[in-house]
Design an enzyme around this catalytic site. Structure first.
Site, PDB file in Angstrom:
ATOM      1  N   THR A 165     -29.898  79.979  79.270  1.00  0.00           N
ATOM      2  CA  THR A 165     -28.926  81.039  79.537  1.00  0.00           C
ATOM      3  C   THR A 165     -29.147  81.737  80.878  1.00  0.00           C
ATOM      4  OG1 THR A 165     -28.183  83.213  78.713  1.00  0.00           O
ATOM      5  CG2 THR A 165     -30.432  82.602  78.226  1.00  0.00           C
ATOM      6  N   ASP A 166     -28.082  82.349  81.384  1.00  0.00           N
ATOM      7  CA  ASP A 166     -28.175  83.187  82.580  1.00  0.00           C
ATOM      8  C   ASP A 166     -28.970  84.464  82.315  1.00  0.00           C
ATOM      9  OD1 ASP A 166     -26.068  83.972  80.852  1.00  0.00           O
ATOM     10  OD2 ASP A 166     -25.079  85.099  82.424  1.00  0.00           O
ATOM     11  N   ALA A 178     -29.281  77.880  68.740  1.00  0.00           N
ATOM     12  CA  ALA A 178     -29.850  79.096  69.343  1.00  0.00           C
ATOM     13  C   ALA A 178     -29.439  80.299  68.509  1.00  0.00           C
ATOM     14  CB  ALA A 178     -29.354  79.264  70.773  1.00  0.00           C
ATOM     15  N   TYR A 179     -30.201  81.365  68.668  1.00  0.00           N
ATOM     16  CA  TYR A 179     -29.803  82.674  68.141  1.00  0.00           C
ATOM     17  C   TYR A 179     -29.108  83.380  69.295  1.00  0.00           C
ATOM     18  CZ  TYR A 179     -30.123  87.191  65.755  1.00  0.00           C
ATOM     19  OH  TYR A 179     -29.822  88.376  65.138  1.00  0.00           O
ATOM     20  N   THR A 180     -27.786  83.558  69.197  1.00  0.00           N
ATOM     21  CA  THR A 180     -27.012  84.022  70.359  1.00  0.00           C
ATOM     22  C   THR A 180     -26.447  85.431  70.211  1.00  0.00           C
ATOM     23  OG1 THR A 180     -25.036  82.929  69.475  1.00  0.00           O
ATOM     24  CG2 THR A 180     -26.365  81.676  71.056  1.00  0.00           C
ATOM     25  N   ILE A 208     -34.851  73.567  62.306  1.00  0.00           N
ATOM     26  CA  ILE A 208     -35.688  73.341  63.498  1.00  0.00           C
ATOM     27  C   ILE A 208     -36.832  74.354  63.608  1.00  0.00           C
ATOM     28  CG2 ILE A 208     -33.862  72.172  64.796  1.00  0.00           C
ATOM     29  CD1 ILE A 208     -33.557  74.812  66.434  1.00  0.00           C
ATOM     30  N   TYR A 216     -33.372  88.871  73.894  1.00  0.00           N
ATOM     31  CA  TYR A 216     -32.756  87.535  73.859  1.00  0.00           C
ATOM     32  C   TYR A 216     -33.169  86.713  75.078  1.00  0.00           C
ATOM     33  CZ  TYR A 216     -29.006  84.083  74.582  1.00  0.00           C
ATOM     34  OH  TYR A 216     -28.297  82.935  74.842  1.00  0.00           O
ATOM     35  N   GLN A 259     -20.473  76.029  69.041  1.00  0.00           N
ATOM     36  CA  GLN A 259     -19.454  75.695  70.040  1.00  0.00           C
ATOM     37  C   GLN A 259     -19.795  74.402  70.788  1.00  0.00           C
ATOM     38  OE1 GLN A 259     -17.333  78.973  72.186  1.00  0.00           O
ATOM     39  NE2 GLN A 259     -19.302  80.008  71.921  1.00  0.00           N
TER      40      GLN A 259
END
Length: 285
Positions: free
Chosen positions: A102-103, A61-63, A38, A126, A11
């Site tokens: 991230t939050d 990232a792994y999301t 990476i 995560y 995104q």
């Protein structure tokens, strides 16, 4: 400057690609796993040195937050170890690095917006890996910026906005959590902020970025349906306990954006104004 953008098919990476045209003074290398793995430290070093990179923007990232609980090794490689490889490669060239976080580094027990200085306390695998990734970047790159964001959506990939539009068209009713509160972030607005940092010059530190305002997932969904013109689906508020997930989510993850606004002179739109822009683009595509 020569800028490496990893995770270019995600995104945020896609939004960085779109906005590159408006920042044409730089040379860009947009990579995803096909062009640059990476998680391979040697490949990272070779790429950064061969292309004489000045800034790395890590959008990779792994999301999959729930899947991370079962895929801990992959989650750790992508969210913790790989950012360190990028940071060390940047440092070896005297380059800068911008890491997106991230939050979820917070447990969500606050009742006032989180500042960058507050103690972190991730409640998921995560969040733990992303926090370790932040530390890896700050420890190994002198010119490092970490940007924590939340509730990311865009016209690209899979995200909450597109899912709620699809479900709103398929179903007569939806139950959506009302007791988790935060702020949506339009990936294009985050990309604008990242370009502002690149163009004004990296100021080392951790920063928070989301859109302005506050809402629950329920409020967000009601706004999505209204703006998308979905009228035949009733949205019902439900408790977190009614929708159990493998990974714990922060109940409150509003981020304080004062630092990034003051440091880089960034103006941040309200979440609903940005949602209007995104849904208009979705309708026109």
């Amino acid at each position: 400057m020569k800028i490496l953008i990893t995770g270019a098919n995600g995104q945020l990476g896609n939004e960085m690609r779109v906005l590159a045209n408006a920042n044409a003074t730089h040379t860009y290398f947009f990579t995803d796993v096909e062009e640059l793995d990476i998680c391979n430290e040697q490949a990272v070093n070779d790429f950064v040195n061969q292309h004489e990179i000045d800034i790395i923007v890590n959008c990779a990232a792994y999301t999959a937050v729930d899947a991370a609980e079962d895929n801990q090794e992959l989650n750790d490689r992508l969210n913790h170890l790989a950012p360190g490889y990028l940071a060390r490669a940047a440092q070896s060239r005297g380059a800068a690095m911008i890491q997106v976080s991230t939050d979820y580094v917070f447990d969500g027990t606050n009742h006032t917006p989180y500042t960058e200085d507050e103690p972190t306390c991730p409640a998921s695998v995560y969040g733990t890996a992303k926090l370790a990734g932040e530390k890896n970047v700050m420890d190994h790159c002198q010119q490092a910026v970490v940007i924590r964001t939340a509730w990311l959506y865009s016209i690209y990939g899979n995200n909450f906005v597109k899912t709620m539009i699809r479900l709103g068209k398929e179903r007569d009713a939806l139950g959506v959590i009302f007791d988790q509160v935060g702020t949506p972030t339009y990936a294009r607005d985050l990309a604008v902020a990242i370009y502002a940092i690149i163009n004004k010059g990296v100021v080392r530190g951790i920063y928070h970025f989301s859109n302005e305002g506050v809402c629950s997932w329920y409020d967000f969904t009601v706004a999505i349906h209204r703006l998308a013109g979905i009228t035949n689906c009733k949205v019902n508020p439900i408790h977190t306990a009614d929708y159990p997930t493998k990974a714990a989510r922060p109940h409150y993850s509003v981020l304080d954006k004062t630092k990034i606004k003051n440091t880089f002179g960034i103006e941040i739109p309200h979440w609903e104004a940005s949602l209007v822009d995104c849904i208009q683009l979705l309708k026109s595509n």
